[in-house]
Design a protein around this motif. Structure first.
Motif: not given
Length: 465
Positions: A38, A42-43, A45, A143-144, A147, A203-204, A252
């Motif tokens: 991840a 960053k993009g 999936q 993952i998050y 981000d 998005h992910r 977001y």
């Protein structure tokens, strides 16, 4: 009490073992691989995550991460009863998750009093939903957490309310902040748009099984007064996954937008601190503050959100606020509340600007009302037993509110606790003659003195950054 001494079946109760799978190297390695993938892109999936969620090792760790004494959901299942045959139960749960036979159950909704006199709806999922949701959060956090932006503090591992409070204080003291926007989102958890939330998740997350189960939890509905109500928007507070979904939504809707705004449109210094749906934004220029607030309101409306009109305000606050307001004849700078503390423009003994924090009046009054009701309920228990209970209450209060410059509020709270205890003892009997001298002796033996439990904000940030 830690738990029942005997199982429901009448058989002798034994505590579930926590060392079978906890923190296994395989589990840690799997999460680290997700985290690295991840963070590299960053993009990206991620397409294969669900098998990490239903792995028995992950479910086992999630089970032991739950509160033992939490209220049961609609099925009445408790942590202790589920643990009587833990390994078999978790294996069965894992099998159902793997083959798609798992079904989310409605959330039991209860209401608890808020500090402002209102009622806060809280959802209580069934135990298996709690386990699966927590297992999913452990995987999705890998993952998050790569981000989420730095000024987001609420419901994140390794971050807490005092980290947000210290970051805000240091930001106001060290940056050119003269205006503060204190904002709160009206009914945030009940206003989350499911359609937008799923789009943000996708998005992910490209694993359709993960997305499908998130939809199951969102669409399971709530059980209130015996009636099942399906929700087209919102996520019930109380579920293990609700805080993460809320953070994803605001990441977001607010975080990325606000971070870009201050980089491209802000003409002066801008600081941002967000904890869940409460956030504070500091500005150097009034024009920036007005523009940001106007665009923020429009941004919120676009995503089915609204700023609370009574809890959102722009005020002059910072190093130069006192001198600027004095020159205009406006009096002392206003104060604002954030995470239980009233923030005040003050000065150190050497005359330097500082931010003083004291316990919010409403929070202290609400806690005292709660203690008064509980003391009445414990009125006829032994005095020493009540004293030991009050000791734990005070220590917990000091652990949160024991920040620098707040010693007077802590002392006032302790005095009020002593006064309530005296009133309760005097009501135990018409012949009771408890005096202030006796209650002070009891307080000296049972109730700890106020103490500052937290370092100065600069010291904490110096250690953690």
């Amino acid at each position: 009490m830690d738990g029942p001494k005997r199982a429901r079946s009448g058989k002798p109760w034994t505590q579930p073992r926590s060392d079978t799978y906890s923190c296994s190297s395989d589990l840690q390695n799997a999460r680290e691989r997700i985290r690295q993938a991840a963070s590299r892109d960053k993009g990206l999936q991620l397409t294969s995550l669900w098998h990490h969620v239903y792995a028995v090792e992950n479910l086992h760790e999630a089970y032991f991460g739950l509160r033992r004494d939490a209220a049961p959901g609609m099925d009445g299942e408790t942590w202790w009863h589920y643990g009587e045959d833990l390994e078999a139960n978790l294996q069965d749960l894992s099998d159902r998750l793997a083959r798609g036979a798992y079904r989310a159950k409605p959330v039991l909704r209860v209401h608890i009093p808020k500090g402002d006199g209102g009622q806060r709806p809280i959802g209580i999922p069934v135990l298996e939903d709690k386990i699966v949701q927590r297992a999913a959060v452990d995987v999705l956090n890998c993952i998050y957490e790569t981000d989420f932006v730095g000024f987001s503090y609420g419901f994140r591992p390794g971050r807490g309310a005092h980290d947000a409070l210290d970051a805000l204080t240091v930001g106001i003291k060290t940056r050119n902040v003269s205006w503060v926007l204190d904002a709160d989102i009206c009914g945030f958890f009940d206003a989350i748009d499911h359609g937008y939330l799923i789009k943000f998740i996708e998005h992910r997350i490209a694993d359709k099984r993960v997305v499908r189960h998130i939809k199951k939890w969102l669409n399971a509905g709530v059980l209130e007064d015996g009636n099942r109500v399906y929700m087209e928007e919102g996520t019930p507070q109380g579920g293990s996954i609700s805080p993460l979904l809320a953070n994803v939504y605001l990441h977001y809707v607010f975080d990325l937008w606000a971070d870009q705004w201050r980089r491209k449109q802000g003409r002066g210094d801008v600081i941002i601190v967000r904890y869940a749906d409460d956030f504070v934004v500091g500005f150097q220029n009034r024009a920036d503050a007005d523009d940001f607030l106007a665009e923020l309101q429009e941004r919120m409306r676009s995503f089915n959100l609204k700023l609370h009109p009574g809890k959102t305000r722009l005020l002059e606050f910072g190093r130069f606020a006192a001198s600027n307001r004095k020159g205009r004849g406006d009096g002392k700078p206003e104060t604002f509340d954030f995470l239980g503390f009233t923030h005040i423009c003050g000065k150190t003994r050497k005359g330097r600007f500082t931010v003083r924090r004291k316990t919010m009046r409403k929070r202290m009054q609400g806690k005292l009302r709660e203690l008064k009701r509980e003391l009445w309920r414990r009125m006829h228990l032994p005095v020493r037993a009540v004293g030991q209970w009050l000791r734990t209450v005070l220590l917990g209060y000091y652990r949160y509110y024991g920040v620098p410059y707040n010693i007077r509020s802590l002392s006032a709270f302790r005095y009020q606790v002593i006064r309530l205890w005296l009133q309760t003892l005097r009501r135990r009997s018409q012949r009771d003659r408890t005096t202030w001298s006796r209650i002070y002796r009891l307080a000296e033996q049972c109730l700890p003195l106020p103490r500052i439990m937290h370092p100065f904000p600069e010291q904490r940030l110096r250690v953690t950054t």
